[in-house]
Design an enzyme around this catalytic site. Structure first.
Site, PDB file in Angstrom:
ATOM      1  N   PHE A 128     -45.824   7.138 -30.244  1.00  0.00           N
ATOM      2  CA  PHE A 128     -44.923   7.017 -29.157  1.00  0.00           C
ATOM      3  C   PHE A 128     -44.509   8.346 -28.834  1.00  0.00           C
ATOM      4  CE2 PHE A 128     -41.384   6.514 -26.202  1.00  0.00           C
ATOM      5  CZ  PHE A 128     -41.949   5.793 -25.419  1.00  0.00           C
ATOM      6  N   ASP A 215     -42.779  15.347 -33.453  1.00  0.00           N
ATOM      7  CA  ASP A 215     -41.734  14.725 -32.643  1.00  0.00           C
ATOM      8  C   ASP A 215     -40.878  13.949 -33.419  1.00  0.00           C
ATOM      9  OD1 ASP A 215     -40.671  12.937 -30.912  1.00  0.00           O
ATOM     10  OD2 ASP A 215     -42.460  12.021 -30.032  1.00  0.00           O
ATOM     11  N   LYS A 244     -32.996  12.313 -28.030  1.00  0.00           N
ATOM     12  CA  LYS A 244     -32.220  11.197 -28.225  1.00  0.00           C
ATOM     13  C   LYS A 244     -30.770  11.443 -28.786  1.00  0.00           C
ATOM     14  CE  LYS A 244     -35.448   7.326 -28.324  1.00  0.00           C
ATOM     15  NZ  LYS A 244     -36.987   7.592 -28.331  1.00  0.00           N
TER      16      LYS A 244
HETATM   17  C1  LIG Z   1     -37.799   7.874 -27.361  1.00  0.00           C
HETATM   18  C2  LIG Z   1     -39.037   8.498 -27.707  1.00  0.00           C
HETATM   19  C3  LIG Z   1     -39.652   9.740 -27.002  1.00  0.00           C
HETATM   20  C4  LIG Z   1     -39.206   9.603 -25.371  1.00  0.00           C
HETATM   21  O1  LIG Z   1     -38.058  10.149 -24.946  1.00  0.00           O
HETATM   22  P1  LIG Z   1     -37.502   9.991 -23.536  1.00  0.00           P
HETATM   23  O2  LIG Z   1     -36.061  10.690 -23.680  1.00  0.00           O
HETATM   24  O3  LIG Z   1     -37.396   8.280 -23.409  1.00  0.00           O
HETATM   25  O4  LIG Z   1     -38.542  10.536 -22.638  1.00  0.00           O
HETATM   26  C5  LIG Z   1     -40.572  10.477 -27.285  1.00  0.00           C
HETATM   27  N1  LIG Z   1     -40.940  10.523 -28.985  1.00  0.00           N
HETATM   28  C6  LIG Z   1     -40.084   9.384 -29.608  1.00  0.00           C
HETATM   29  C7  LIG Z   1     -40.654   9.518 -30.836  1.00  0.00           C
HETATM   30  C8  LIG Z   1     -39.303   8.609 -28.978  1.00  0.00           C
HETATM   31  O5  LIG Z   1     -38.740   7.884 -30.012  1.00  0.00           O
END
Ligand SMILES: *Cc1c(COP(=O)(O)O)cnc(C)c1O
Length: 395
Positions: A128, A215, A244
């Site tokens: 994701f 990520d 986050k």
């Molecule tokens: C939450 C998340 C995102 C997206 O972040 P947003 O602030 O909602 O755009 C991208 N990568 C990972 C691994 C995430 O957990």
């Protein structure tokens, strides 16, 4: 009340009025133990005094000026993050998706600078990376992509934690310029790769002159027991994205880069209006100072390993539990059946949890938990699972 909002969410029937540490109070005064932290955002818990103080002081001075001007707090935050991560440069934005957009653009430009006209990025199934067009195209979940075709091109997908699959891509695809992966797949069900995965990717990326892009939007800022999850594996990525937990609730994201990757962007290549404004940078600096001063990642990891042990001991007889995974304060309890209704059952019981990938209970408690709160989360979660299992067998 919510009918003037677009139907993008199906919110649970509760709203919170205030929070303190690992606790939230709803509008009726009921108290909840928060084992989700707003999905890995409030790593320092709610209303943390250091963050509140920084925000109040900065709000009284200056919120925003624009990246047309120098922003000393942004410089300072870049200094702290690059020092902690062993990286060279930072770009600030407002979310995880935007941080990944920056990484994707950086990788493509890196490719073009090498003379590759149609650069592609290796991504994994179950991943994701966000909801913008490029990041949902990179995401390994059809549900998130369906209805938004045509997708952004330039992504090659392989199985997660499969080094041979990526080596195979290296043999056959001369257009690859980077690999983008999560050190632990969060939304994908708290899935950990094999121990040799990140080191193997590092070696392959070095051989191929690809960028290793991690990520760490969910895993960063102490969540897995180190400041960044890659620090468990003894490697350093070329690019890392954060969001986050970085602002403990104020929207701030970052794309960090090292070595050749750090000098790819030149003036005019990328920009944002809000990104890295004085307000959010003051919060992020307070987050970093608190995490470091109190040695919170390591402290939380110790408590978390006890929680993992207790979860495994207590649930060892539960037939519906397939696997219990954990890395620091990131837990996934995989059941043998869909269990999204556990979220409302937990809510009734005054506990905030999440279910992802349909059958994985995900816990992302704040790092500031004390022992009593940690034990209480374990007790309550185990009780919920056992009740749920009994209920299903009876039916
Ligand atoms: C939450 C998340 C995102 C997206 O972040 P947003 O602030 O909602 O755009 C991208 N990568 C990972 C691994 C995430 O957990």
């Amino acid at each position: 009340m919510s009918d003037k909002l677009m139907d993008t969410y199906t919110p649970l029937p509760v709203s919170f009025e205030r929070g303190e540490g690992a606790w939230l109070w709803d509008t009726c005064g009921k108290r909840y133990l928060d084992a989700l932290s707003g999905v890995a955002v409030c790593n320092l818990g709610h209303a943390h005094p250091a963050v509140s103080k920084a925000l109040c002081e900065q709000a009284g001075k200056l919120l925003h000026t624009s990246n047309i001007y120098k922003i000393p707090l942004q410089q300072q935050l870049a200094g702290e993050l690059t020092r902690l991560a062993g990286m060279d440069k930072a770009f600030f934005c407002n979310s995880g998706a935007e941080a990944n957009e920056a990484a994707i653009k950086l990788a493509r430009l890196y490719g073009h600078q090498k003379g590759i006209k149609t650069p592609s990025i290796v991504v994994t199934s179950g991943s994701f990376h966000g909801r913008t067009m490029a990041t949902l195209s990179a995401t390994g979940n059809r549900k998130i992509q369906a209805g938004f075709e045509p997708l952004v091109r330039g992504f090659v997908r392989v199985e997660y934690s499969d080094l041979d699959a990526i080596r195979n891509v290296a043999k056959n695809d001369p257009d690859v310029v980077a690999v983008l992966v999560e050190p632990v797949q969060g939304e994908g069900g708290v899935r950990m790769p094999d121990d040799d995965y990140l080191p193997g990717l590092r070696t392959l990326c070095d051989e191929q002159e690809w960028l290793l892009m991690l990520d760490e939007v969910q895993t960063g800022m102490g969540r897995t027991g180190k400041m960044f999850a890659f620090q468990h594996s003894g490697i350093t990525p070329d690019v890392m994205t954060l969001a986050k937990g970085l602002g403990n609730g104020v929207p701030v994201g970052a794309c960090l880069a090292r070595g050749a990757a750090a000098s790819v962007f030149q003036p005019g290549n990328h920009a944002t209006t809000f990104g890295g404004n004085p307000l959010v940078c003051s919060a992020a600096l307070a987050v970093i100072e608190t995490l470091e001063q109190q040695n919170l990642p390591a402290q939380a990891a110790e408590l978390a390993s006890r929680m993992l042990e207790n979860l495994r001991n207590t649930l060892s007889e539960s037939a519906c539990v397939k696997e219990i995974r954990g890395k620091g304060m990131m837990f996934g309890i995989e059941l043998d059946r869909p269990c999204s209704e556990l979220v409302t059952r937990a809510l009734d019981a005054g506990l905030l949890i999440n279910v992802t990938a349909t059958n994985v209970i995900r816990l992302l408690p704040p790092l500031i938990l004390d022992e009593k709160e940690a034990d209480e989360i374990v007790d309550r979660v185990c009780r919920l699972i056992n009740e749920f299992a009994a209920l299903d067998t009876a039916a």
